[in-house]
Design an enzyme around this catalytic site. Structure first.
Site, PDB file in Angstrom:
ATOM      1  N   ARG A   1       3.661  -3.408 -14.301  1.00  0.00           N
ATOM      2  CA  ARG A   1       2.518  -2.910 -15.048  1.00  0.00           C
ATOM      3  C   ARG A   1       2.567  -1.395 -15.198  1.00  0.00           C
ATOM      4  O   ARG A   1       3.065  -0.694 -14.327  1.00  0.00           O
ATOM      5  CB  ARG A   1       1.215  -3.270 -14.327  1.00  0.00           C
ATOM      6  CG  ARG A   1       0.946  -4.773 -14.284  1.00  0.00           C
ATOM      7  CD  ARG A   1      -0.489  -5.063 -13.914  1.00  0.00           C
ATOM      8  NE  ARG A   1      -0.889  -4.266 -12.778  1.00  0.00           N
ATOM      9  CZ  ARG A   1      -2.114  -3.797 -12.600  1.00  0.00           C
ATOM     10  NH1 ARG A   1      -3.059  -4.032 -13.483  1.00  0.00           N
ATOM     11  NH2 ARG A   1      -2.409  -3.099 -11.523  1.00  0.00           N
TER      12      ARG A   1
ATOM     13  N   SER B   1       8.629  -0.985  -5.272  1.00  0.00           N
ATOM     14  CA  SER B   1       8.429  -1.835  -4.095  1.00  0.00           C
ATOM     15  C   SER B   1       9.718  -2.369  -3.498  1.00  0.00           C
ATOM     16  O   SER B   1       9.966  -3.575  -3.487  1.00  0.00           O
ATOM     17  CB  SER B   1       7.502  -2.974  -4.464  1.00  0.00           C
ATOM     18  OG  SER B   1       6.364  -2.429  -5.036  1.00  0.00           O
TER      19      SER B   1
ATOM     20  N   ASP C   1       4.592  -0.701  -2.658  1.00  0.00           N
ATOM     21  CA  ASP C   1       3.380  -1.445  -3.052  1.00  0.00           C
ATOM     22  C   ASP C   1       2.397  -1.651  -1.896  1.00  0.00           C
ATOM     23  O   ASP C   1       1.185  -1.677  -2.103  1.00  0.00           O
ATOM     24  CB  ASP C   1       3.727  -2.791  -3.721  1.00  0.00           C
ATOM     25  CG  ASP C   1       4.697  -3.657  -2.935  1.00  0.00           C
ATOM     26  OD1 ASP C   1       5.162  -3.234  -1.866  1.00  0.00           O
ATOM     27  OD2 ASP C   1       4.993  -4.776  -3.412  1.00  0.00           O
TER      28      ASP C   1
HETATM   29  C1  GLC Z   1      10.253  -6.507  -0.277  1.00  0.00           C
HETATM   30  C2  GLC Z   1      10.514  -5.005  -0.371  1.00  0.00           C
HETATM   31  C3  GLC Z   1       9.322  -4.213   0.109  1.00  0.00           C
HETATM   32  C4  GLC Z   1       8.069  -4.672  -0.614  1.00  0.00           C
HETATM   33  C5  GLC Z   1       7.887  -6.177  -0.452  1.00  0.00           C
HETATM   34  C6  GLC Z   1       6.669  -6.697  -1.205  1.00  0.00           C
HETATM   35  O1  GLC Z   1      10.152  -6.849   1.081  1.00  0.00           O
HETATM   36  O2  GLC Z   1      11.656  -4.668   0.384  1.00  0.00           O
HETATM   37  O3  GLC Z   1       9.516  -2.827  -0.099  1.00  0.00           O
HETATM   38  O4  GLC Z   1       6.951  -3.983  -0.105  1.00  0.00           O
HETATM   39  O5  GLC Z   1       9.037  -6.837  -0.938  1.00  0.00           O
HETATM   40  O6  GLC Z   1       6.773  -6.479  -2.583  1.00  0.00           O
END
Ligand code: GLC
Length: 435
Positions: free
Chosen positions: A66, A128, A182
């Site tokens: 997004r 993320s 995230d």
């Molecule tokens: C994976 C990523 C992490 C993220 C999670 C949720 O574990 O390595 O950085 O926070 O996914 O999206």
């Protein structure tokens, strides 16, 4: 069936061992010692709630992502958000840095073009994946997770890559001013309005936890960071000690894109729940105990039976699992008996209840690390499709908190913070400007 269900059991004594092991890994990770928890400094503390202004945010954590424009009022009122969804093709997530960041820059361009003044706003970037940050606006990708593999990104500063792509696409007026995970974005979004929020958690395609830590407990270089507390991104999906692994977990791991990595994530998150169910169904069918011994196509190949199907199966509360049979028919399985349907539903519940209990154990470890005897209230900001959509998942987490924490569990509250990571990126961008 009870033998199968027993394989996914996770009794209270085992959960206590997980908590002890998890906290030992947190401790080692904070010291920079070998640990399955990366404990990555996020270079930002909880917001004051007074952050204000207009920002762009890019919230990238999966192939659907997004872009947002966020107005932060800074006076306790709710932020105003305009957002648009975009999606990346498989090629864009797996080819190379130029392809991936070019696609992102073009979508920012198209979003900003439609909004007055947007093309000159600071942008907060939620990315993320595990990032080693050096400051609020610089950090390198440590490794890809969630099946992404674009070449030329690991080891590179992703803010730099995005700024370069924006310049190439002539969107140079947008400056990337902050980078976050995230989990951090989700915690910031909730903490903007709720000062008791000191943990962020994602239970979606992937899973992870961040929390607010005392800066003096983080034995890693923090540069010029001067505040007393900082959010730490644990990368808790990498945790690999004292987990109730069984032969299906081992098989799933061996066949995955990243064998040996992300053990906790592979037991808990949406990318894998359907696959665990599939492996259990395939074994029972191979033993002649389901589907007359003939494995239906939907269970024959990896990752075709996804988390949303596990959800749909769990939603059926009819005694004979009639709705599960309807779902199976839609999936091309015409001759399933009600025993087959009921067995599938049992497996779906066994897999996802274990996932909720593991999620609760690691969250309980985090909250009692922050506040061992739970003297204060703690809000855990949670986002992600598994938490939001799976029947009974949030309730199973709460029940597990009561098992583990007893009456003190009343101090701990999970709060669905839907799409918090985009809003949180804007709060972080604002905080970055005021440091
Ligand atoms: C994976 C990523 C992490 C993220 C999670 C949720 O574990 O390595 O950085 O926070 O996914 O999206």
């Amino acid at each position: 069936m009870s033998e199968m269900e027993a394989l996914f059991e996770y009794p209270a004594a085992a959960r206590r061992r997980t908590i002890t092991a998890f906290q030992a890994e947190m401790d080692a990770g904070l010291r920079g010692e070998t640990s399955s928890l990366k404990m990555l400094p996020a270079f930002v503390d909880n917001p004051t709630g007074k952050e204000k202004g207009e920002f762009l945010a890019l919230d990238l954590g999966g192939s659907n992502y997004r872009i947002l424009r966020v107005s932060l009022p800074g006076d306790g009122r709710l932020p105003d958000v305009t957002s648009r969804k975009f999606s990346l093709s498989m090629e864009e997530t797996t080819r190379d840095a130029g392809t991936l960041f070019g696609a992102l820059a073009r979508s920012i361009k198209s979003f900003a073009a439609g909004l007055e003044g947007a093309a000159s706003r600071p942008l907060g970037f939620t990315f993320s994946f595990p990032i080693r940050q050096h400051s609020i606006d610089r950090g390198e990708l440590i490794l890809w997770t969630k099946g992404w593999s674009a070449a030329g990104v690991v080891g590179r500063d992703v803010v730099g890559l995005l700024n370069e792509a924006l310049a190439r696409e002539s969107v140079g007026g947008v400056r990337v001013v902050s980078l976050d995970n995230d989990t951090t974005g989700t915690q910031m979004a909730r903490a903007y309005l709720d000062p008791a929020c000191d943990i962020g958690c994602i239970l979606g395609t992937g899973t992870n936890i961040c929390y607010r830590e005392r800066a003096d407990r983080i034995r890693k270089p923090l540069g010029s960071y001067a505040k007393a507390a900082m959010i730490v991104n644990m990368e808790s999906g990498g945790f690999d000690k004292d987990l109730p692994r069984n032969r299906f977990d081992e098989k799933l791991d061996a066949e995955s894109e990243n064998p040996g990595a992300q053990w906790e994530e592979k037991m808990v998150s949406g990318k894998y729940l359907g696959e665990l169910v599939r492996l259990a169904v395939a074994e029972r069918t191979g033993q002649g105990l389901m589907f007359g011994g003939r494995l239906p196509d939907i269970f024959a190949a990896r990752e075709r039976f996804g988390s949303e199907r596990v959800c749909a199966v769990k939603e059926d509360e009819t005694p004979e699992a009639e709705k599960v049979r309807t779902i199976l028919i839609e999936l091309g399985v015409r001759d399933a008996s009600s025993d087959d349907a009921a067995a599938l539903r049992k497996i779906a519940w066994a897999v996802s209840r274990r996932a909720a209990r593991i999620a609760a154990a690691v969250l309980a470890a985090a909250v009692t690390w922050i506040d061992p005897v739970l003297e204060r209230d703690h809000t855990i900001a949670v986002d992600g499709s598994v938490f939001e959509k799976h029947p009974g998942f949030a309730a199973d987490i709460d029940a597990a908190f009561r098992d583990i924490l007893g009456p003190r569990a009343a101090r701990v509250r999970t709060a669905l913070t839907h799409d918090g990571s985009g809003l949180g990126a804007a709060v972080i961008a604002a905080a970055a400007g005021n440091k």
